[in-house]
Design an enzyme around this catalytic site. Structure first.
Site, PDB file in Angstrom:
ATOM      1  N   ILE A 132       0.877  -1.256  -0.006  1.00  0.00           N
ATOM      2  CA  ILE A 132      -0.114   0.111   0.158  1.00  0.00           C
ATOM      3  C   ILE A 132       0.910   1.176   0.081  1.00  0.00           C
ATOM      4  O   ILE A 132       1.838   1.223   0.846  1.00  0.00           O
ATOM      5  CB  ILE A 132      -1.001   0.019   1.143  1.00  0.00           C
ATOM      6  CG1 ILE A 132      -1.723  -1.236   0.952  1.00  0.00           C
ATOM      7  CG2 ILE A 132      -1.840   1.170   1.229  1.00  0.00           C
ATOM      8  CD1 ILE A 132      -2.216  -1.804   2.423  1.00  0.00           C
ATOM      9  N   GLY A 217       0.125   6.644   6.927  1.00  0.00           N
ATOM     10  CA  GLY A 217      -0.096   7.004   8.100  1.00  0.00           C
ATOM     11  C   GLY A 217      -0.778   6.119   9.287  1.00  0.00           C
ATOM     12  O   GLY A 217      -0.666   4.876   8.676  1.00  0.00           O
ATOM     13  N   CYS A 268       8.550  11.237   5.464  1.00  0.00           N
ATOM     14  CA  CYS A 268       8.353  11.228   7.004  1.00  0.00           C
ATOM     15  C   CYS A 268       9.418  11.432   7.786  1.00  0.00           C
ATOM     16  O   CYS A 268       9.334  11.637   8.996  1.00  0.00           O
ATOM     17  CB  CYS A 268       7.850   9.619   6.719  1.00  0.00           C
ATOM     18  SG  CYS A 268       9.149   8.512   6.261  1.00  0.00           S
ATOM     19  N   GLU A 356       2.011  18.254  15.714  1.00  0.00           N
ATOM     20  CA  GLU A 356       1.213  17.426  14.623  1.00  0.00           C
ATOM     21  C   GLU A 356       2.260  17.060  13.706  1.00  0.00           C
ATOM     22  O   GLU A 356       3.237  18.131  13.349  1.00  0.00           O
ATOM     23  CB  GLU A 356       0.355  18.433  13.913  1.00  0.00           C
ATOM     24  CG  GLU A 356      -0.971  18.710  14.873  1.00  0.00           C
ATOM     25  CD  GLU A 356      -1.720  17.624  15.252  1.00  0.00           C
ATOM     26  OE1 GLU A 356      -1.833  16.733  14.219  1.00  0.00           O
ATOM     27  OE2 GLU A 356      -2.471  17.353  16.244  1.00  0.00           O
TER      28      GLU A 356
HETATM   29  P1  NAD Z   1      -2.437   7.725   4.234  1.00  0.00           P
HETATM   30  O1  NAD Z   1      -2.230   7.204   5.392  1.00  0.00           O
HETATM   31  O2  NAD Z   1      -3.669   8.639   3.769  1.00  0.00           O
HETATM   32  O3  NAD Z   1      -2.482   6.744   2.907  1.00  0.00           O
HETATM   33  C1  NAD Z   1      -1.457   5.837   2.712  1.00  0.00           C
HETATM   34  C2  NAD Z   1      -2.193   4.566   1.900  1.00  0.00           C
HETATM   35  O4  NAD Z   1      -2.908   3.772   2.807  1.00  0.00           O
HETATM   36  C3  NAD Z   1      -3.141   5.114   0.856  1.00  0.00           C
HETATM   37  O5  NAD Z   1      -2.888   4.162  -0.322  1.00  0.00           O
HETATM   38  C4  NAD Z   1      -4.399   4.932   1.358  1.00  0.00           C
HETATM   39  O6  NAD Z   1      -5.546   4.686   0.153  1.00  0.00           O
HETATM   40  C5  NAD Z   1      -4.182   3.772   2.365  1.00  0.00           C
HETATM   41  N1  NAD Z   1      -5.189   3.851   3.415  1.00  0.00           N
HETATM   42  C6  NAD Z   1      -5.562   4.842   4.374  1.00  0.00           C
HETATM   43  N2  NAD Z   1      -6.203   4.636   5.508  1.00  0.00           N
HETATM   44  C7  NAD Z   1      -6.511   3.153   5.129  1.00  0.00           C
HETATM   45  C8  NAD Z   1      -7.199   2.150   6.037  1.00  0.00           C
HETATM   46  N3  NAD Z   1      -7.799   2.672   7.150  1.00  0.00           N
HETATM   47  N4  NAD Z   1      -7.294   0.880   5.478  1.00  0.00           N
HETATM   48  C9  NAD Z   1      -6.596   0.478   4.495  1.00  0.00           C
HETATM   49  N5  NAD Z   1      -5.858   1.407   3.810  1.00  0.00           N
HETATM   50  C10 NAD Z   1      -5.763   2.669   3.924  1.00  0.00           C
HETATM   51  O7  NAD Z   1      -1.280   8.457   4.146  1.00  0.00           O
HETATM   52  P2  NAD Z   1      -0.448   9.431   2.927  1.00  0.00           P
HETATM   53  O8  NAD Z   1      -1.045  10.943   3.355  1.00  0.00           O
HETATM   54  O9  NAD Z   1      -0.537   9.111   1.866  1.00  0.00           O
HETATM   55  O10 NAD Z   1       1.313   9.577   3.378  1.00  0.00           O
HETATM   56  C11 NAD Z   1       1.715  10.228   4.340  1.00  0.00           C
HETATM   57  C12 NAD Z   1       1.870   9.498   5.722  1.00  0.00           C
HETATM   58  O11 NAD Z   1       2.552   8.403   5.520  1.00  0.00           O
HETATM   59  C13 NAD Z   1       2.568  10.365   6.745  1.00  0.00           C
HETATM   60  O12 NAD Z   1       2.007   9.949   7.904  1.00  0.00           O
HETATM   61  C14 NAD Z   1       3.840   9.964   6.682  1.00  0.00           C
HETATM   62  O13 NAD Z   1       4.729   9.963   7.761  1.00  0.00           O
HETATM   63  C15 NAD Z   1       3.727   8.297   6.242  1.00  0.00           C
HETATM   64  N6  NAD Z   1       4.996   7.960   5.522  1.00  0.00           N
HETATM   65  C16 NAD Z   1       5.536   6.994   6.189  1.00  0.00           C
HETATM   66  C17 NAD Z   1       6.882   6.343   5.559  1.00  0.00           C
HETATM   67  C18 NAD Z   1       7.448   5.526   6.188  1.00  0.00           C
HETATM   68  O14 NAD Z   1       8.507   4.907   5.573  1.00  0.00           O
HETATM   69  N7  NAD Z   1       7.374   5.184   7.667  1.00  0.00           N
HETATM   70  C19 NAD Z   1       6.895   6.748   4.393  1.00  0.00           C
HETATM   71  C20 NAD Z   1       6.045   7.629   3.367  1.00  0.00           C
HETATM   72  C21 NAD Z   1       4.992   8.061   4.326  1.00  0.00           C
END
Ligand code: NAD
Length: 462
Positions: A132, A217, A268, A356
Site C-alpha cells: 500500500i 499514516g 516522513c 502535529e
Molecule cells: P495515508 O495514510 O492517507 O495513505 C496511505 C495509503 O494507505 C493510501 O494508499 C491509502 O489509500 C491507504 N489507506 C489509508 N487509510 C487506510 C485504511 N484505514 N485501510 C487501508 N488502507 C488505508 O498517508 P499519505 O497521506 O498517503 O502519506 C503520508 C503519511 O505516510 C505520513 O503520515 C507519513 O509520515 C507516512 N509515511 C511513512 C513512511 C515510512 O516509511 N515510515 C513513508 C512515507 C510516508
C-alpha cells in the site's frame, strides 16, 4: 528502409504490443481483486522457480535502465497530480531510488558450521505481497518496493493512493514493460486500478496474499497490523532536530534548512521541529536565513498562518501539505523572494506546529535552556513513533545519549534527516521505513521469511 531501420521498426511494434497487453489489466474497467491475486500467485511461482538470482539481478538492472529516462516526467507527474512536493527534490528522490535500492545481491544466507554438521538459513519469498503506497512519495515508493520485493522472489500487487493513482500506475506500467520484454511472468508486478477501501480490504484479507506492506499514516498501519497476516508497517513520524551549544552552526544552519525543506517536507523522516539551546538560537537563525529560511515574527501574521495551514481541530489543512514555502506565505499576504524554502516560527512545545506531523515547510523553533531539556522535549515530541531524529552537536556524550534515549529507527548526526534514506550518504536507499513492525530501513531481506535447513553430520569442509 535500411536493414537496421527495419529491425528498429519491428522492435518498436513488439514493444507497443507488449505495452498494450501490460496496460490492459491496469486500465481495465473492472478491478477484480481475485483475478489480480490469481495472476500474481501464478507469476510468483514461475518467478521463484525459473528465475535464479543471476537472472533476477539482470532483470532488475534492466528495470533501473528503463526507469532512468522517465525520472523527470515521473517527478513532474507526481507534483502535478498530487499538488505536493517540488520537482527538483522529486527528481533527486527518484534518481537515488533507482540507483541505490538494493537488489538480490544484498540477500545473504547464514551458515552455522559446527560439530554436528551444517545449518543453512536462507531468505525465502513470502509469495504475493500487497503493498500500500502513500501519496507523498508515490513513484519512488513503487520503485523501491518493486525492486526489493521481486529481488526476494515475491510478486507484488500495489494499492496506490487515490490521490496519486496515475503516477503510481504509470510507474508500475514502465516496470511491467521491462519485465515483459525480459520474459518475466505476467502479473509479477501489478497495481489495483480502483484502490477503494473495499478493494483494499479484499486484497488485505485475501488468503493468498501472504504479506502486507503498509507505507502511510496511522490508519493504514493499524489496518495492516490487525490484518492477521505478517506485516511491514511503515508509519508516521514527527522527527525532532536538536541543536546544542557545541554544534557547528554553519553545518546546522544549512543542514536544518536543506532537510526540513526537502520535497517541501513531505518525507516522513524530514525534520518537523527544531529544538535549540537558547545561547546559540539567534546565531543559528542567522545561518538558516542565509540558506533560505524566512522567519514569521509578527503575532498577527503567525495567527493568520495558524488559521491558514491548520484545521479547526489543529490538524494540518491538506490544502497546504507539501506546498512551497513561497505559496504558503503568499496565501497570508506575504510576497518573498523565490529563494525562500522554509518558514520558521518560534513556538512553545505544546503548539500544534510542534505536536502535529505537518508535512509542509513550516518549522517550529523551540528554545531550551540546555541539552538535557532539549533531549527530554525531543523524546516527548517524537510521540514514541520510533521513527527518526537528528542532532547537531560536537559533544560525543550528547550524541550518544540522544541516540540511545530517543530509540528511533533512523538517527542522524550533523546532517539532514534524508541522509538516512540513502540520499547524499553512503547507505542503501529505502522509502519504506518499517517503524511499527521493526524491520527498519527495508531492503529485499525485509520482505522475505527465514527458512532453516539442518544437515546433520555432513557438508563441513574442516
Ligand atoms: P495515508 O495514510 O492517507 O495513505 C496511505 C495509503 O494507505 C493510501 O494508499 C491509502 O489509500 C491507504 N489507506 C489509508 N487509510 C487506510 C485504511 N484505514 N485501510 C487501508 N488502507 C488505508 O498517508 P499519505 O497521506 O498517503 O502519506 C503520508 C503519511 O505516510 C505520513 O503520515 C507519513 O509520515 C507516512 N509515511 C511513512 C513512511 C515510512 O516509511 N515510515 C513513508 C512515507 C510516508
Amino acid at each position: 528502409m535500411t536493414q537496421s531501420a527495419d529491425i528498429q521498426s519491428i522492435v518498436q511494434q513488439v514493444l507497443l504490443k507488449l505495452s498494450d497487453t501490460i496496460s490492459e489489466p491496469q486500465r481495465g474497467s473492472v478491478c477484480d481483486v481475485d483475478k489480480y491475486v490469481a495472476d500474481s500467485v501464478k507469476a510468483q511461482e514461475v518467478w521463484h522457480r525459473d528465475f535464479g538470482l543471476d537472472r533476477r539481478c539482470q532483470i532488475i538492472e534492466e528495470i533501473r535502465a528503463d526507469l532512468r529516462p522517465h525520472v523527470e516526467s515521473l517527478a513532474r507527474m507526481a507534483v502535478e497530480e498530487t499538488g505536493m512536493g517540488n520537482l527538483r527534490d522529486k527528481i533527486i528522490k527518484k534518481s537515488v531510488t533507482i540507483e541505490k535500492t538494493p537488489g538480490p545481491q544484498s540477500i545473504k544466507p547464514n551458515a552455522i558450521s559446527g560439530d554436528r554438521g551444517l545449518v543453512l538459513e536462507e531468505h525465502a519469498p513470502y509469495g504475493v505481497i500487497a503493498s500500500i503506497i502513500p501519496c507523498t512519495n508515490p513513484a519512488a515508493t513503487v520503485i523501491h518496493n518493486a525492486i526489493c520485493m521481486i529481488a526476494g522472489g515475491n510478486s507484488v500487487i500495489f494499492a496506490p493512493h487515490p490521490k496519486a493513482l496515475n503516477v503510481s500506475l504509470h510507474t508500475v506500467q514502465i516496470i511491467c514493460q521491462t519485465l515483459a520484454a525480459c520474459g518475466a511472468p505476467d502479473g509479477l508486478v501489478s497495481a489495483l486500478t480502483e484502490p477503494s477501501m473495499e478493494n483494499l480490504g479484499k486484497l488485505m484479507k485475501h488468503p493468498q496474499v501472504k504479506l502486507i506492506s503498509a507505507t502511510g499514516g496511522p490508519g493504514v498501519v493499524q489496518a495492516a497490523l490487525t490484518s492477521g497476516k505478517p506485516a511491514v508497517g511503515a508509519g508516521p513520524g514527527n522527527p525532532p532536530v536538536v541543536v546544542d551549544e557545541t554544534a557547528n552552526l554553519d553545518i546546522a544552519g544549512k543542514g536544518v534548512v536543506d532537510g526540513a525543506s526537502f520535497d517541501n517536507n513531505l518525507l516522513c523522516v524530514c525534520e518537523k521541529e527544531l529544538i535549540v539551546v537558547n545561547c546559540v538560537a539567534d546565531e543559528l537563525k542567522k545561518r538558516m536565513f542565509e540558506n533560505g529560511a524566512y522567519e514569521l515574527k509578527d503575532k498577527k501574521e503567525i495567527e493568520l498562518l495558524e488559521r491558514t495551514v491548520l484545521n479547526e481541530d489543529h490538524t494540518p489543512n491538506k490544502n497546504f501539505v507539501g506546498k512551497d514555502a513561497t505559496y504558503i506565505l503568499e496565501k497570508i499576504g506575504l510576497k518573498v523572494p523565490a529563494s525562500v524554502r522554509l518558514i520558521i516560527v518560534e513556538t512553545t512545545e505544546d503548539h500544534p506546529f510542534a505536536q502535529e506531523e505537518l508535512l509542509m515547510p513550516v518549522l517550529p523553533l523551540i528554545r531550551v535552556a540546555d541539552f538535557d531539556d532539549g533531549l527530554a522535549m525531543a523524546l516527548r515530541l517524537e510521540h514514541g513513533f520510533r521513527h527518526s531524529a537528528v542532532i547537531y552537536s560536537t559533544n560525543i556524550d550528547h550524541m550518544s545519549r540522544m541516540a540511545h534515549e530517543i530509540d528511533t529507527t533512523m538517527f542522524v548526526k550533523n546532517a539532514p534527516a534524508y541522509c538516512s534514506l540513502g540520499a547524499d550518504s553512503d547507505c542503501p536507499v529505502t522509502l519504506t521505513i518499517a517503524t511499527a513492525t521493526g524491520q527498519g530501513a527495508t531492503s529485499p531481506e525485509s520482505f522475505c521469511r527465514m527458512r532453516r535447513c539442518v544437515l546433520s553430520g555432513a557438508f563441513r569442509i574442516i
